[in-house]
Design an enzyme around this catalytic site. Sequence first.
Site, PDB file in Angstrom:
ATOM      1  CB  SER A   8       0.613   3.571  -4.638  1.00 15.26           C
ATOM      2  OG  SER A   8      -0.664   3.207  -4.146  1.00 15.26           O
ATOM      3  CE  LYS A  41      -6.526  -2.050   9.447  1.00 14.69           C
ATOM      4  NZ  LYS A  41      -5.175  -1.909   8.893  1.00 14.69           N
ATOM      5  CB  SER A  51      -6.698   1.133  12.968  1.00 17.88           C
ATOM      6  OG  SER A  51      -7.498   2.288  13.111  1.00 17.88           O
ATOM      7  CG  ASP A  90      -5.327  -8.353  -4.523  1.00 17.20           C
ATOM      8  OD1 ASP A  90      -5.314  -8.131  -3.295  1.00 17.20           O
ATOM      9  OD2 ASP A  90      -6.371  -8.610  -5.158  1.00 17.20           O
ATOM     10  CB  VAL A  91      -1.907  -7.287   0.304  1.00 19.47           C
ATOM     11  CG1 VAL A  91      -0.640  -6.519   0.053  1.00 19.47           C
ATOM     12  CG2 VAL A  91      -3.099  -6.381   0.522  1.00 19.47           C
ATOM     13  CB  ILE A 143      -2.901   9.292   9.265  1.00 22.38           C
ATOM     14  CG1 ILE A 143      -2.609   8.545  10.577  1.00 22.38           C
ATOM     15  CG2 ILE A 143      -1.624   9.811   8.616  1.00 22.38           C
ATOM     16  CD1 ILE A 143      -2.029   9.372  11.712  1.00 22.38           C
ATOM     17  N   GLY A 203       0.834  -1.206   0.000  1.00 21.76           N
ATOM     18  CA  GLY A 203       0.000   0.000   0.000  1.00 21.76           C
ATOM     19  C   GLY A 203       0.864   1.248   0.000  1.00 21.76           C
ATOM     20  CB  ALA A 238     -13.727  -7.290  13.178  1.00 23.86           C
ATOM     21  CE1 TYR A 269      -9.363   0.030   8.447  1.00 18.09           C
ATOM     22  CE2 TYR A 269     -10.085   1.075  10.487  1.00 18.09           C
ATOM     23  CZ  TYR A 269      -9.123   0.893   9.508  1.00 18.09           C
ATOM     24  OH  TYR A 269      -7.933   1.569   9.589  1.00 18.09           O
TER      25      TYR A 269
HETATM   26  P1  NAP Z   1      -5.176   4.907   1.364  1.00 20.63           P
HETATM   27  O1  NAP Z   1      -4.745   6.317   1.298  1.00 20.63           O
HETATM   28  O2  NAP Z   1      -6.543   4.558   0.878  1.00 20.63           O
HETATM   29  O3  NAP Z   1      -4.095   3.993   0.636  1.00 20.63           O
HETATM   30  C1  NAP Z   1      -4.302   2.604   0.637  1.00 20.63           C
HETATM   31  C2  NAP Z   1      -3.142   1.925  -0.057  1.00 20.63           C
HETATM   32  O4  NAP Z   1      -3.327   0.495   0.024  1.00 20.63           O
HETATM   33  C3  NAP Z   1      -3.054   2.263  -1.529  1.00 20.63           C
HETATM   34  O5  NAP Z   1      -1.693   2.238  -1.925  1.00 20.63           O
HETATM   35  C4  NAP Z   1      -3.822   1.128  -2.189  1.00 20.63           C
HETATM   36  O6  NAP Z   1      -3.431   0.978  -3.540  1.00 20.63           O
HETATM   37  C5  NAP Z   1      -3.370  -0.037  -1.307  1.00 20.63           C
HETATM   38  N1  NAP Z   1      -4.278  -1.191  -1.320  1.00 20.63           N
HETATM   39  C6  NAP Z   1      -5.590  -1.230  -1.007  1.00 20.63           C
HETATM   40  N2  NAP Z   1      -6.072  -2.474  -1.202  1.00 20.63           N
HETATM   41  C7  NAP Z   1      -5.038  -3.242  -1.638  1.00 20.63           C
HETATM   42  C8  NAP Z   1      -4.899  -4.590  -2.034  1.00 20.63           C
HETATM   43  N3  NAP Z   1      -5.930  -5.455  -2.010  1.00 20.63           N
HETATM   44  N4  NAP Z   1      -3.687  -5.023  -2.441  1.00 20.63           N
HETATM   45  C9  NAP Z   1      -2.622  -4.172  -2.470  1.00 20.63           C
HETATM   46  N5  NAP Z   1      -2.689  -2.889  -2.107  1.00 20.63           N
HETATM   47  C10 NAP Z   1      -3.896  -2.416  -1.720  1.00 20.63           C
HETATM   48  O7  NAP Z   1      -5.144   4.364   2.873  1.00 20.63           O
HETATM   49  P2  NAP Z   1      -4.382   4.912   4.162  1.00 20.63           P
HETATM   50  O8  NAP Z   1      -5.279   5.866   4.834  1.00 20.63           O
HETATM   51  O9  NAP Z   1      -3.010   5.318   3.822  1.00 20.63           O
HETATM   52  O10 NAP Z   1      -4.343   3.578   5.049  1.00 20.63           O
HETATM   53  C11 NAP Z   1      -3.217   2.709   4.990  1.00 20.63           C
HETATM   54  C12 NAP Z   1      -3.265   1.765   6.193  1.00 20.63           C
HETATM   55  O11 NAP Z   1      -3.332   2.542   7.383  1.00 20.63           O
HETATM   56  C13 NAP Z   1      -4.482   0.839   6.207  1.00 20.63           C
HETATM   57  O12 NAP Z   1      -4.117  -0.420   6.714  1.00 20.63           O
HETATM   58  C14 NAP Z   1      -5.424   1.532   7.183  1.00 20.63           C
HETATM   59  O13 NAP Z   1      -6.284   0.623   7.803  1.00 20.63           O
HETATM   60  C15 NAP Z   1      -4.423   2.105   8.157  1.00 20.63           C
HETATM   61  N6  NAP Z   1      -4.940   3.236   8.937  1.00 20.63           N
HETATM   62  C16 NAP Z   1      -5.209   4.441   8.332  1.00 20.63           C
HETATM   63  C17 NAP Z   1      -5.654   5.496   9.098  1.00 20.63           C
HETATM   64  C18 NAP Z   1      -5.877   6.872   8.540  1.00 20.63           C
HETATM   65  O14 NAP Z   1      -6.295   7.759   9.300  1.00 20.63           O
HETATM   66  N7  NAP Z   1      -5.634   7.122   7.284  1.00 20.63           N
HETATM   67  C19 NAP Z   1      -5.879   5.331  10.477  1.00 20.63           C
HETATM   68  C20 NAP Z   1      -5.623   4.081  11.046  1.00 20.63           C
HETATM   69  C21 NAP Z   1      -5.145   3.053  10.271  1.00 20.63           C
HETATM   70  P3  NAP Z   1      -4.376   0.265  -4.650  1.00 20.63           P
HETATM   71  O15 NAP Z   1      -5.787   0.663  -4.348  1.00 20.63           O
HETATM   72  O16 NAP Z   1      -3.858   0.756  -5.960  1.00 20.63           O
HETATM   73  O17 NAP Z   1      -4.156  -1.210  -4.487  1.00 20.63           O
END
Ligand code: NAP
Length: 256
Positions: free
Chosen positions: A16, A158, A140, A61-62, A187, A14, A156, A154
């Site tokens: 990107s 995490k 999270s 695809d993870v 974030i 993830g 569950a 979600y």
């Molecule tokens: P984001 O901006 O939506 O980015 C998600 C990333 O994961 C993208 O690079 C996406 O690329 C990739 N991804 C999604 N599904 C995938 C799959 N099946 N296979 C491979 N790559 C995949 O999300 P984010 O906010 O940065 O969140 C990243 C992580 O942090 C997640 O685990 C989320 O639960 C955790 N988190 C985020 C927050 C927050 O506030 N943002 C808070 C707590 C935890 P593609 O769609 O191109 O595959």
Amino acid sequence: MLTSLEGKSVIVTGGSKGIGRGIATVFARQGAKVTITARGEEAMKKAASEIEGDVSYEICDVSDWDSVQAMVANVAAKQGGIDVMCANAGAFPQTKIVDMDPSEWDGVMATNLRSSFLCVKAAIPHFEKAGKGRVVLTSSITGPVTGFPGWAHYGASKSGQLGFLKTAAMELSRYNTTINAVMPGNIYTEGLQDLGQDYLDTMAASIPLKRLGAVEDIGNAALFFASDEAAYITGQQIVVDGGQIIPESLEAIEEI
Ligand code: NAP
């Protein structure tokens, strides 16, 4: 000052966008050879060209075992091994339980939880070969600590990552490998922006430090877990949330 990660082979799933991109940026700044992975090639290409340092990408695809195995094998062949696996990719569709199709539940579990297992499993032979390794999961606060309507699946997933973490820490110890988790609060990422400005504003107001986190805030915590200095820490988690889970009530936050 942490011991340098210069030349280490680091995978960030993830990577990107959002937090993954932040983790990749922090590791690349330290001189690591970073491979970002995701499904969409365009965003990865863009991130790999914009992040300063040694950053390449692999489509993956993870949630899919064959895809994860192929990605890890390609990175190991290209970079001479795997030193650090940051299993970060995740998705957070928001649907209340009453409206949720069971297939949505399964999809979130596969992307967020199954993926942690697959990434660790695929990396084990490389940690065994190297005689050491590091895994950092992105969990999270939502699930393990807090709840939010629409995020039962979600949350569950995490919490599930933290359950996985405990036994994984024991099993990975035989490969001199640690595994720890970062638990971000809110974030500022592309994924979070999709939730709308109202969500972002009310969230920021509920955080003692009065701002959403930056993606590098999570990258810095991941970097610490990956460092030599964290060699004796395993099976643990750290909340990085600007104090968000501390206030007991709205009044408490208004008092600041
Ligand atoms: P984001 O901006 O939506 O980015 C998600 C990333 O994961 C993208 O690079 C996406 O690329 C990739 N991804 C999604 N599904 C995938 C799959 N099946 N296979 C491979 N790559 C995949 O999300 P984010 O906010 O940065 O969140 C990243 C992580 O942090 C997640 O685990 C989320 O639960 C955790 N988190 C985020 C927050 C927050 O506030 N943002 C808070 C707590 C935890 P593609 O769609 O191109 O595959």
